[in-house]
Motif scaffolding. Structure first.
Motif, mmCIF file in Angstrom:
data_model
loop_
_atom_site.group_PDB
_atom_site.id
_atom_site.type_symbol
_atom_site.label_atom_id
_atom_site.label_comp_id
_atom_site.label_asym_id
_atom_site.label_seq_id
_atom_site.Cartn_x
_atom_site.Cartn_y
_atom_site.Cartn_z
ATOM 1 N N ILE A 14 -19.328 2.768 3.068
ATOM 2 C CA ILE A 14 -18.392 3.072 4.154
ATOM 3 C C ILE A 14 -19.112 3.797 5.287
ATOM 4 C CG2 ILE A 14 -16.359 4.448 4.796
ATOM 5 C CD1 ILE A 14 -15.295 3.776 1.908
ATOM 6 N N ASP A 15 -19.973 4.761 4.923
ATOM 7 C CA ASP A 15 -20.743 5.485 5.948
ATOM 8 C C ASP A 15 -21.626 4.524 6.740
ATOM 9 O OD1 ASP A 15 -19.588 7.841 5.141
ATOM 10 O OD2 ASP A 15 -21.390 8.620 4.134
ATOM 11 N N GLN A 17 -21.187 1.263 7.125
ATOM 12 C CA GLN A 17 -20.315 0.398 7.924
ATOM 13 C C GLN A 17 -19.787 1.133 9.161
ATOM 14 O OE1 GLN A 17 -17.479 -0.739 4.884
ATOM 15 N NE2 GLN A 17 -18.551 -2.673 4.470
ATOM 16 N N SER A 18 -19.737 2.468 9.074
ATOM 17 C CA SER A 18 -19.262 3.279 10.197
ATOM 18 C C SER A 18 -20.380 3.627 11.174
ATOM 19 C CB SER A 18 -18.624 4.572 9.674
ATOM 20 O OG SER A 18 -17.526 4.268 8.848
ATOM 21 N N GLY A 19 -21.600 3.192 10.885
ATOM 22 C CA GLY A 19 -22.692 3.396 11.821
ATOM 23 C C GLY A 19 -23.768 4.369 11.371
ATOM 24 N N ASN A 20 -23.626 4.981 10.208
ATOM 25 C CA ASN A 20 -24.630 5.924 9.707
ATOM 26 C C ASN A 20 -25.751 5.146 9.014
ATOM 27 O OD1 ASN A 20 -26.165 7.846 8.417
ATOM 28 N ND2 ASN A 20 -24.466 8.808 7.321
ATOM 29 N N ASN A 65 -21.563 -5.298 6.010
ATOM 30 C CA ASN A 65 -20.392 -5.022 6.849
ATOM 31 C C ASN A 65 -19.208 -5.920 6.490
ATOM 32 O OD1 ASN A 65 -21.408 -2.857 8.357
ATOM 33 N ND2 ASN A 65 -22.529 -4.265 9.677
#
Length: 185
Positions: A14-15, A17-20, A65
């Protein structure tokens, strides 16, 4: 693997996929050795297993993703590793079978006994491996993968004329190498 491990993986996915981007580094740290071990278990070659693990990471990074349920990261990613391992086995089997089916002309074949045929195949493989890499690739794609010159040019990002030239020069070198070996006897 415990439920906590799945939760850690899910959070990292999730991190990411959120850009991290660092989350992927953590996933690699957690899973790379497992991927290498799984690939080795299937292909039985340490170096190939490492290559398969690397290739699997490329696919995972490209497709993570699209992973809808981050808790399934473990099974999803291991399936990628297994599929790539099985693909490697199939490809190697096809390549080996195609090389074994290369036949010498009928007159020579009648004279050769089984040991001599195996020795000739061994010499042929050695001769192919003695070619420069750019010629080896063209020979292997043309003869073992049955690629056309057009397909080879697209695959290697070279012109069709360059592919044809490389194949011609590789054949000439192979003739010379194999002719010299028969005269050495």
């Amino acid at each position: 693997m415990s439920g906590d491990d799945y939760s850690i993986d899910a959070k990292l996915v999730i991190d990411y996929q959120s850009g991290n981007k660092m989350a992927m580094a953590q996933l690699v740290k957690r899973w790379h050795k497992t991927f290498c071990n799984k690939a080795y278990w299937i292909v039985k070659d340490k170096h190939v297993a490492k290559d398969i693990a690397q290739d699997s990471w490329k696919t995972i990074i490209e497709k993570v993703n699209d992973l809808n349920n981050p808790k399934t990261f473990a099974s999803w990613s291991l399936r990628i590793v297994c599929n790539k391992s099985f693909d490697w086995i199939k490809k190697n089997k096809r390549t080996k079978e195609r090389l074994e089916t290369i036949q010498v002309n009928n007159e020579t074949e009648e004279l050769l006994e089984k040991d001599e045929r195996e020795q000739l195949l061994s010499h042929l493989l050695e001769a192919i491996n003695a070619l420069p890499n750019h010629q080896q690739m063209v020979v292997k794609l043309f003869y073992t993968e049955a690629y056309s010159l057009k397909d080879i040019s697209r695959t290697l990002h070279i012109s069709e004329g360059t592919a044809k030239s490389r194949l011609y020069h590789a054949r000439e070198k192979l003739k010379t190498i194999l002719k010299n070996r028969t005269h050495e006897k």
